[in-house]
Write an enzyme that holds these catalytic residues in place. Structure first.
Site, PDB file in Angstrom:
ATOM      1  N   HIS A 198      -2.717  10.224   4.729  1.00 34.20           N
ATOM      2  CA  HIS A 198      -1.571  11.116   4.677  1.00 34.20           C
ATOM      3  C   HIS A 198      -0.822  11.215   6.001  1.00 34.20           C
ATOM      4  O   HIS A 198       0.391  11.355   6.030  1.00 34.20           O
ATOM      5  CB  HIS A 198      -2.014  12.502   4.201  1.00 34.20           C
ATOM      6  CG  HIS A 198      -2.040  12.580   2.716  1.00 34.20           C
ATOM      7  ND1 HIS A 198      -2.920  13.351   2.014  1.00 34.20           N
ATOM      8  CD2 HIS A 198      -1.275  11.957   1.788  1.00 34.20           C
ATOM      9  CE1 HIS A 198      -2.698  13.215   0.721  1.00 34.20           C
ATOM     10  NE2 HIS A 198      -1.700  12.372   0.555  1.00 34.20           N
ATOM     11  N   GLU A 441       5.756  -4.230 -19.900  1.00 33.45           N
ATOM     12  CA  GLU A 441       4.764  -4.376 -18.835  1.00 33.45           C
ATOM     13  C   GLU A 441       3.426  -4.894 -19.356  1.00 33.45           C
ATOM     14  O   GLU A 441       2.436  -4.910 -18.645  1.00 33.45           O
ATOM     15  CB  GLU A 441       4.604  -3.071 -18.048  1.00 33.45           C
ATOM     16  CG  GLU A 441       4.498  -1.820 -18.868  1.00 33.45           C
ATOM     17  CD  GLU A 441       4.503  -0.536 -18.017  1.00 33.45           C
ATOM     18  OE1 GLU A 441       4.453  -0.610 -16.786  1.00 33.45           O
ATOM     19  OE2 GLU A 441       4.539   0.542 -18.626  1.00 33.45           O
ATOM     20  N   ASP A 465       2.599  -3.610 -13.530  1.00 30.14           N
ATOM     21  CA  ASP A 465       1.606  -3.812 -14.584  1.00 30.14           C
ATOM     22  C   ASP A 465       1.722  -5.178 -15.238  1.00 30.14           C
ATOM     23  O   ASP A 465       0.704  -5.796 -15.571  1.00 30.14           O
ATOM     24  CB  ASP A 465       1.747  -2.716 -15.648  1.00 30.14           C
ATOM     25  CG  ASP A 465       1.080  -1.440 -15.193  1.00 30.14           C
ATOM     26  OD1 ASP A 465      -0.078  -1.523 -14.748  1.00 30.14           O
ATOM     27  OD2 ASP A 465       1.715  -0.374 -15.248  1.00 30.14           O
ATOM     28  N   CYS A 512      11.735  -2.567 -12.541  1.00 28.64           N
ATOM     29  CA  CYS A 512      11.456  -1.352 -11.773  1.00 28.64           C
ATOM     30  C   CYS A 512      10.110  -1.360 -11.054  1.00 28.64           C
ATOM     31  O   CYS A 512       9.690  -0.343 -10.530  1.00 28.64           O
ATOM     32  CB  CYS A 512      11.581  -0.118 -12.663  1.00 28.64           C
ATOM     33  SG  CYS A 512      10.345  -0.053 -13.954  1.00 28.64           S
TER      34      CYS A 512
END
Ligand code: PEP
Ligand code: MG
Length: 588
Positions: A198, A441, A465, A512
């Site tokens: 993070h 996908e 995917d 995408c």
């Protein structure tokens, strides 16, 4: 000693946040806290538990305050990092285990809490998945804060720096970095860490270069040492010589001049030099990102990953809560479209609720996305109703993930019609001509794209995917990451055939997945005929600039050439040299 200090030395780490910076080292080595181990008599254990609950509350208040400050100074996205800390402080299992530990072992609360929390940290630290492994740092970070509170000590972060410095640390937690002043930190270098920690995400968002995973930089570097940090290649140059500084200086200049040109074109259309227009859209995960859409020149939202609204929630959001989120995005981007994807839970995205399907051996091949929704039709219908209701507030498109064939698309559309009928019955308004798309996908969907095209209004190719299922490469397994090849001829052929099937049936085709934002690969997809690219918000300006400076015909020619080749590496090399050739001309 003197001459040794001045010798230039290059150390290698992991490139975690791009950019180049140089300056003096500030060693940040927070003290380990000593935790007392004292017996507690049985009659005092309830007072000890009370102290524990009070500290939980105080820690929670501190985190909420910190989160608020970070939201103000850095942004909502960065502040969301502290959601993980709050979840730890609210974790019933952890709280109950600590209480049991105090009662059963008769030790003091700090000692008992530390014992329990260490078990959690160890469990996460041993998980194979890098992202989940990194979450052990969130638990460590918030537990340190909790222990400080239990022992009545202040929690020190990086705080204010008197001068600009390169921060060198064993590891950096979000709490450490929360109070830093944006301009004062030149770069981060850490012994530990990975690209998904993070603190690194925070470094990227405030555009500070970072190199992590250096192993022993805290031993090799001393306060005041001069270092140059190359966040592109993961290099740290200690005592950089004049030639190195000159070389990097020139590189910086080129970068800055390119950045200026890129920024100047943000508001323009994505039209190639020879006049072919494309739609350049953004991928988002929630309404907090809408402010950035206009700033980065998004021409719409091509993928709204709605599952993120569900992931950190104790309960699934209600229809009204979802409606609010969808409406906010629709209104903010109107009249440009927002493509709302229905829930894609499962795989590596699980909510923190009873729905976690952790009994699956292969979650990516399991009850994921549309399969999950077609099992829990009440949940799905709630989402469909919320999306439909939001459609009168902007230009809303709806899209289903993980469609594997016509049957699933029919069933999803059937439920959509049911939701429409319900709203009709209630007199609730929605866009009757809402466009509905299928994500392509799964190879079976790609191979039956001509059938699916008759049943929907657009396609969006989810290459993250599609590549994983086509090449049988688990997308989150770093051991086979090198085999995840977007330039494999099978991938290019499959994308090409989906575009062709879509166009034959007069529907538009979008891409995408992550590869849609890779400037080296983008010319290949444009050459294949893609109509729309949807990418992360921060990547939009560079891709727009690239496309505005290329000829569609050149990209088509490149694609024609590479489709003749058999080796993914050679295809990549061709794309790379095409990019280099045009990029060097763009920088000049
Ligand atoms: C994809 O699979 O390419 C995609 C865009 O969806 P996600 O990454 O959310 O699975
Ligand atoms: Mg996907």
């Amino acid at each position: 000693m003197g001459s040794e200090v001045r010798t230039e030395r290059v150390l290698k780490g992991i490139a975690a946040s791009p950019g180049v910076a140089w300056g003096k080292v500030h060693l940040f080595l927070p003290q380990e806290i000593e935790i007392p181990d004292t017996p507690v008599a049985a009659e005092e254990s309830s007072a000890e538990i009370e102290r524990f609950e009070e500290s939980l509350m105080v820690t929670r208040q501190q985190v909420v305050k910190l989160q608020h400050e970070v939201a103000q100074r850095l942004g909502e996205d960065e502040a969301r990092i502290f959601d993980a800390h709050l979840l730890v402080l609210e974790d019933r299992a952890l709280i109950e285990e600590t209480v049991r530990e105090i009662q059963n072992t008769g030790r003091n609360v700090a000692f008992s809490f530390n014992r329990v929390v260490q078990r959690y940290i160890d469990a996460f630290a041993n998980i194979d998945d890098e992202y989940l492994r990194e979450r052990s740092n969130d638990i460590r970070d918030v537990s340190r804060r909790m222990l400080h509170n239990l022992m009545g000590k202040a929690h020190y972060g990086l705080g204010r720096l008197a001068e600009e410095r390169v921060i060198v640390a064993r590891d950096i937690s979000p709490s450490d970095t929360a109070n830093i002043e944006k301009g004062k930190v030149l770069a981060f270098i850490t012994d530990a860490g990975s690209k998904t920690s993070h603190a690194v995400i925070m470094a990227r968002s405030i555009q500070v270069p970072a190199v992590v995973g250096m192993r022993n930089c805290t031993r090799l570097l001393r306060p005041g040492d001069q270092v140059l940090v190359d966040g592109y290649d993961g290099l740290v140059v200690v005592n950089p010589g004049e030639e190195t500084l000159f070389r990097y200086g020139k590189f910086q200049e080129e970068k800055r001049s390119l950045e200026k040109k890129i920024l100047a074109q943000i508001g323009r259309s994505t039209t190639t030099r020879d006049g072919i227009s494309l739609d350049l859209m953004a991928n988002i995960e929630g309404p907090s990102e809408v402010d950035r859409l206009h700033r980065f020149g998004a021409e719409g939202v091509g993928l709204f990953r709605t599952e993120y609204l569900f992931m950190n929630a104790a309960e699934f959001p209600s229809e009204d809560e979802q409606f609010d989120a969808y409406r906010k995005v629709a209104e903010a981007i109107a009249p440009a479209p927002v493509t709302i994807r229905t829930l894609d839970l499962g795989g590596d995205k699980f909510p923190n609720s009873a729905y976690r399907a952790d009994s699956e051996t292969n979650p990516f091949l399991g009850l994921r996305a549309i399969r999950f929704c077609l099992e829990d039709t009440a949940l799905f219908k709630t989402q469909l109703r919320a999306i439909l209701r939001s459609s009168v507030y902007g230009n809303v498109r709806l899209m289903y993930p993980m469609i594997s064939g016509a049957g699933e698309l029919d069933r999803a559309n059937g439920l959509l019609r049911d939701a429409m009928r319900e709203l009709d019955g209630e007199g609730v308004d929605y866009d009757k001509a809402i466009r509905v798309g299928a994500m392509i996908e799964i190879p079976s969907a790609a191979l039956t794209a001509d059938i699916l095209a008759r049943k929907c209004d657009f396609f969006s190719i989810g290459s993250n995917d599609l590549i994983q299922y086509l090449l049988a490469i688990d997308r989150v397994n770093e051991r086979i990451a090198h085999l995840y090849e977007p330039t494999h001829p099978a991938v290019l052929r499959m994308i090409g055939s989906v575009i062709e099937a879509g166009h034959r049936h007069n529907i538009r085709v979008s891409l995408c997945g992550e590869i849609a934002g890779d400037p080296v690969l983008v010319p290949l997809f444009v050459g294949l005929g893609i109509d729309e690219l949807s990418i992360s918000v921060s990547g939009l300006p560079a891709i727009k600039y690239l496309l505005r400076n290329l000829n569609h015909a050149d990209m088509k020619e490149l694609t024609g050439e590479v489709l003749e080749l058999e080796d993914p590496k050679e295809i990549f090399a061709r794309a790379e040299s095409f990019y280099q050739k045009h990029l060097s001309h763009l920088i000049a």
